[in-house]
Design a protein around this motif. Sequence first.
Motif, PDB file in Angstrom:
ATOM      1  N   LEU A   1       0.900  -1.125  -0.080  1.00  0.00           N
ATOM      2  CA  LEU A   1      -0.029  -0.039   0.245  1.00  0.00           C
ATOM      3  C   LEU A   1       0.714   1.207  -0.004  1.00  0.00           C
ATOM      4  O   LEU A   1       0.099   2.531  -0.061  1.00  0.00           O
ATOM      5  N   ALA A   2       2.160   0.977  -0.019  1.00  0.00           N
ATOM      6  CA  ALA A   2       3.086   2.336   0.315  1.00  0.00           C
ATOM      7  C   ALA A   2       2.792   3.327  -0.908  1.00  0.00           C
ATOM      8  O   ALA A   2       2.478   4.327  -0.961  1.00  0.00           O
ATOM      9  N   LEU A   3       3.023   2.559  -2.224  1.00  0.00           N
ATOM     10  CA  LEU A   3       3.214   3.590  -3.407  1.00  0.00           C
ATOM     11  C   LEU A   3       1.739   4.137  -3.644  1.00  0.00           C
ATOM     12  O   LEU A   3       1.553   5.221  -3.852  1.00  0.00           O
ATOM     13  N   PRO A   4       0.409   3.455  -3.401  1.00  0.00           N
ATOM     14  CA  PRO A   4      -0.652   4.221  -3.783  1.00  0.00           C
ATOM     15  C   PRO A   4      -1.204   5.187  -2.560  1.00  0.00           C
ATOM     16  O   PRO A   4      -1.459   6.258  -3.023  1.00  0.00           O
ATOM     17  N   LEU A   5      -0.489   5.151  -1.380  1.00  0.00           N
ATOM     18  CA  LEU A   5      -0.681   5.967  -0.512  1.00  0.00           C
ATOM     19  C   LEU A   5       0.001   7.250  -0.653  1.00  0.00           C
ATOM     20  O   LEU A   5      -0.402   8.264  -0.412  1.00  0.00           O
ATOM     21  N   ILE A   6       1.247   7.003  -1.141  1.00  0.00           N
ATOM     22  CA  ILE A   6       2.330   8.273  -1.542  1.00  0.00           C
ATOM     23  C   ILE A   6       1.602   8.924  -2.537  1.00  0.00           C
ATOM     24  O   ILE A   6       1.496  10.276  -2.663  1.00  0.00           O
ATOM     25  N   VAL A   7       1.004   8.273  -3.834  1.00  0.00           N
ATOM     26  CA  VAL A   7       0.288   8.938  -4.993  1.00  0.00           C
ATOM     27  C   VAL A   7      -0.919   9.828  -4.309  1.00  0.00           C
ATOM     28  O   VAL A   7      -1.138  10.925  -4.740  1.00  0.00           O
ATOM     29  N   ILE A   8      -1.700   9.280  -3.333  1.00  0.00           N
ATOM     30  CA  ILE A   8      -3.065   9.783  -2.866  1.00  0.00           C
ATOM     31  C   ILE A   8      -2.374  10.970  -2.100  1.00  0.00           C
ATOM     32  O   ILE A   8      -3.166  12.065  -2.070  1.00  0.00           O
ATOM     33  N   LEU A   9      -1.591  10.927  -1.318  1.00  0.00           N
ATOM     34  CA  LEU A   9      -1.191  12.145  -0.468  1.00  0.00           C
ATOM     35  C   LEU A   9      -0.449  13.202  -1.153  1.00  0.00           C
ATOM     36  O   LEU A   9      -0.739  14.517  -0.807  1.00  0.00           O
ATOM     37  N   LEU A  10       0.175  12.849  -2.347  1.00  0.00           N
ATOM     38  CA  LEU A  10       0.769  13.895  -3.157  1.00  0.00           C
ATOM     39  C   LEU A  10      -0.408  14.619  -3.860  1.00  0.00           C
ATOM     40  O   LEU A  10      -0.415  15.949  -4.099  1.00  0.00           O
TER      41      LEU A  10
END
Length: 55
Positions: A11-20
């Motif tokens: 889930l790290a990459l999707p969470l980073i994308v959403i936060l950005l």
Amino acid sequence: MIYSEEKSGGLALPLIVILLAIAGILAVLVATGGRDSSTAGRVWVPLAYQQESRQ
């Protein structure tokens, strides 16, 4: 020989994308929200309706 498997980020990459994306949206809102727009909140009314209401 035993090879260690690389673990995926999960889930790290999707969470980073959403936060950005959220940070970008907030940045745009802050940048455009400071403008003093005299047309803010105005509603366009057709000319025919304005003429009928005056009679």
